[in-house]
Design an enzyme around this catalytic site. Structure first.
Site, PDB file in Angstrom:
ATOM      1  N   CYS A   1      -6.037   9.768   1.898  1.00  0.00           N
ATOM      2  CA  CYS A   1      -5.234   9.647   0.765  1.00  0.00           C
ATOM      3  C   CYS A   1      -5.682   8.207   0.151  1.00  0.00           C
ATOM      4  O   CYS A   1      -5.946   7.345   0.648  1.00  0.00           O
ATOM      5  CB  CYS A   1      -3.791   9.613   1.384  1.00  0.00           C
ATOM      6  SG  CYS A   1      -2.744   8.921   0.082  1.00  0.00           S
ATOM      7  N   CYS A   2      -5.819   8.528  -1.400  1.00  0.00           N
ATOM      8  CA  CYS A   2      -5.928   7.219  -2.143  1.00  0.00           C
ATOM      9  C   CYS A   2      -4.997   7.406  -3.302  1.00  0.00           C
ATOM     10  O   CYS A   2      -3.708   7.737  -2.965  1.00  0.00           O
ATOM     11  CB  CYS A   2      -7.305   7.368  -2.758  1.00  0.00           C
ATOM     12  SG  CYS A   2      -7.476   8.528  -3.800  1.00  0.00           S
ATOM     13  N   TYR A   3      -5.111   6.520  -4.359  1.00  0.00           N
ATOM     14  CA  TYR A   3      -4.240   6.645  -5.473  1.00  0.00           C
ATOM     15  C   TYR A   3      -3.856   7.922  -6.061  1.00  0.00           C
ATOM     16  O   TYR A   3      -2.779   8.660  -6.232  1.00  0.00           O
ATOM     17  CB  TYR A   3      -4.573   5.693  -6.559  1.00  0.00           C
ATOM     18  CG  TYR A   3      -4.703   4.275  -5.940  1.00  0.00           C
ATOM     19  CD1 TYR A   3      -3.603   3.510  -6.065  1.00  0.00           C
ATOM     20  CD2 TYR A   3      -5.932   3.920  -5.759  1.00  0.00           C
ATOM     21  CE1 TYR A   3      -3.657   2.184  -5.589  1.00  0.00           C
ATOM     22  CE2 TYR A   3      -6.103   2.591  -5.224  1.00  0.00           C
ATOM     23  CZ  TYR A   3      -4.976   1.688  -5.161  1.00  0.00           C
ATOM     24  OH  TYR A   3      -4.925   0.426  -4.681  1.00  0.00           O
TER      25      TYR A   3
END
Length: 106
Positions: A64-66
């Site tokens: 998961c990132c932004y």
């Protein structure tokens, strides 16, 4: 050809409900502290080796990132490290927190 798959938030939610998945959050410290997916572990260059060593590489891993862009490169890296079932979360944490606010920790 990529060795990871992209996953929609609804499908990631299903894996999380079944407790069959690890979540690696690659965002910066302040963003992670402001909010993250329940059970997510923040992973950066400082703890990457420890995280890899501690994981069961046969269980699904969601990165998961932004917004779901940076996580694709990280997911590819994890796949190259021997993880068999790696996903990049489409929409990232920004989409997740709107879709599943009750599954976020602050």
């Amino acid at each position: 050809m990529s060795a990871f798959k992209r996953i929609a938030a609804a499908d990631a939610h299903q894996l999380l409900e079944n407790n069959e998945v690890r979540i690696a959050d690659i965002r910066d410290v302040m963003s992670f502290q402001a909010g993250h997916i329940c059970q997510a572990v923040r992973v950066d260059n400082q703890n990457l080796g420890e995280f890899i060593a501690a994981c069961d590489k046969q269980k699904p891993l969601i990165v998961c990132c932004y917004h779901g862009n940076s996580s694709q490169g990280a997911a590819q890296y994890f796949a190259e490290q021997g993880f068999s079932d790696v996903y990049s979360l489409d929409g990232g944490y920004e989409f997740w927190k709107v879709s599943y606010p009750d599954l976020c920790e602050r």
